[in-house]
Design an enzyme around this catalytic site. Structure first.
Site, PDB file in Angstrom:
ATOM      1  CB  ALA A   1     -17.201   4.755 -27.608  1.00 39.81           C
ATOM      2  N   GLY A   2     -17.261   5.613 -24.308  1.00 32.16           N
ATOM      3  CA  GLY A   2     -17.946   6.457 -23.331  1.00 32.16           C
ATOM      4  C   GLY A   2     -18.418   5.634 -22.157  1.00 32.16           C
TER       5      GLY A   2
ATOM      6  N   GLY B   1     -20.851   5.870 -18.186  1.00 35.46           N
ATOM      7  CA  GLY B   1     -21.644   6.605 -17.211  1.00 35.46           C
ATOM      8  C   GLY B   1     -21.676   5.840 -15.908  1.00 35.46           C
ATOM      9  N   GLY B   2     -22.667   6.150 -15.082  1.00 39.85           N
ATOM     10  CA  GLY B   2     -22.736   5.515 -13.781  1.00 39.85           C
ATOM     11  C   GLY B   2     -23.088   4.043 -13.832  1.00 39.85           C
TER      12      GLY B   2
ATOM     13  CB  ALA C   1     -24.191   1.838 -19.412  1.00 37.35           C
TER      14      ALA C   1
ATOM     15  CE  LYS D   1     -26.297   2.881 -22.313  1.00 36.95           C
ATOM     16  NZ  LYS D   1     -27.337   3.916 -22.518  1.00 36.95           N
TER      17      LYS D   1
ATOM     18  CG  ASP E   1     -30.017  13.249 -19.333  1.00 39.25           C
ATOM     19  OD1 ASP E   1     -29.844  14.414 -18.923  1.00 39.25           O
ATOM     20  OD2 ASP E   1     -29.183  12.350 -19.189  1.00 39.25           O
TER      21      ASP E   1
END
Length: 411
Positions: A247-248, A250-251, A253, A271, A366
């Site tokens: 679902a997504g 990042g750097g 996770a 996550k 953020d």
């Protein structure tokens, strides 16, 4: 106790019935000591916890609740040891018992499970856990939902009063001046490590916190999910999660959509982060404490976290509609600007969310469209209630008070 015996026929049709009569006799003083009653309740739970017949039977739920009450009573009055209770095959810790009730699906659609459980946690001073249980019941639409919501609101009101009284005693305005003088960088790694050490005793008490000193050793290596995650099954804390896709990411996770125990009606977001990072879970629990009622649903809900030596797995509610950035991109692909009224609406919602965070002493470092999930309102869109939901990611959410009172940590 009369409610135990409504519409009962015979022990043949209802094997729980003899236990109920024995419990009734014990409670009325004719069945022996409290220890005998505890033994009886434990035997009943072990005998029927896997029985489909009693999955939604409130009588069986009351057996579980009575077991916890009498365990707590006997230990607190030193009439029984924890070791003796553990030998009976059912935990004396209510957090573990509650998780076992969920795993066994004991009245999980009945509001009584969540109200009674939350009340017990509140009585023991585990206020964060009480709120989390209410949120869980509401998210599952346990009935009667209005009773559950009312109980949650009253609980939140009591906890808010406690927190406000504590704040009045602990706010140190001199500390605010000191902060301006020393110029603390809240993102400095050494400061974050110091904060994590200080919150460690607190976070361990939160409902849903599971710590292992070993590395994750499931049959499916977590590293393999990056390349091909769909339809893989991983086991976490005794539950199986059927991965439906990424679902997504990042750097540090990756987030995966998953069905719990292959149930398409029980969808969560996993996550997975390396190295392990409990801070986000801690912030979710602080949100549970600090933001009231309907406002709370606008900031994401964490069910639990499993911490391993090599990674952490945060389990949250899953929202299927993507981020605000996705919405913006869809308009861009079509070569169209977003309607002005919708831009105004989202802007107002975002400002309100930031204001709410600041009002309870939190900042989000953020705050951007990538970190705002869309959740469509069930009611009339003209009613109060946010379409967006903050994703409290990475190290960005911090306590204002933590920075002010860094050297006098009071949580």
């Amino acid at each position: 106790m009369a409610t135990f015996y409504n519409s009962l026929t015979s022990a043949t049709d209802d094997p729980l019935l003899p236990f109920l009569w024995s419990v009734k006799n014990a409670l009325e003083g004719s069945g022996g000591s409290s220890q005998n009653l505890l033994n009886l309740l434990g035997d009943c739970i072990i005998s029927f916890k896997d029985s489909e017949q009693y999955r939604n039977d409130v009588r069986f739920l009351k057996i579980w609740i009575l077991y916890v009450i009498y365990s707590f009573y006997l230990i607190s009055t030193q009439h029984a040891s924890i070791g003796l209770i553990l030998q009976m095959g059912v935990s004396s810790d209510f957090g573990s018992v509650f998780m076992e009730m969920l795993n066994c699906n004991v009245c999980t659609k009945n509001a009584s499970l969540y109200v009674w459980s939350a009340c017990f946690f509140e009585l023991k001073g585990r206020l964060h856990d009480a709120l989390t249980i209410y949120h869980l019941g509401i998210s599952r639409n346990a009935e009667p939902i209005e009773w559950l919501k009312k109980a949650h609101a009253l609980c939140h009101q009591r906890i808010s009063e406690i927190w406000k009284a504590s704040e009045r005693q602990k706010i140190d305005y001199k500390g605010s001046t000191e902060l301006g003088n020393i110029g603390i960088n809240p993102w400095d790694s050494s400061i974050l490590e110091d904060l994590m050490k200080k919150i460690n005793p607190t976070i361990k008490k939160f409902y849903g916190y599971h710590l292992s000193t070993k590395s994750y050793t499931g049959k499916v290596a977590l590293s393999t999910l990056k390349n091909a995650s769909r339809n893989k099954v991983i086991e976490i804390g005794g539950r199986k999660y059927h991965i439906k896709g990424c679902a997504g990411q990042g750097g540090f996770a990756q987030v995966y959509k998953a069905f719990v125990n292959s149930d398409p009606n029980d969808v969560v977001a996993l996550k997975i982060q390396k190295p392990a990072f409990p801070w986000e879970f801690y912030m979710y629990r602080q949100l549970d404490m600090r933001i009231t009622g309907r406002e709370r649903s606008s900031y994401g809900l964490a069910q639990r976290i499993h911490l391993y030596a090599d990674c952490s797995i945060l389990i949250c509610d899953y929202l299927a509609h993507g981020t605000l950035q996705d919405v913006i991109n869809r308009y861009a692909v079509q070569g169209k600007p977003m309607e002005e009224v919708l831009c105004i609406y989202y802007t107002i919602e975002m400002l309100h969310m930031v204001e709410t965070l600041h009002d309870v002493g939190l900042i989000h470092g953020d705050f951007k469209p990538d970190n705002l999930l869309i959740r469509y309102a069930r009611d009339d869109l003209t009613k109060k209630g946010s379409w967006t939901e903050v994703v409290l990611g990475v190290i960005r959410s911090v306590f204002l008070q933590m920075m002010i009172q860094l050297n006098r940590f009071w949580f």
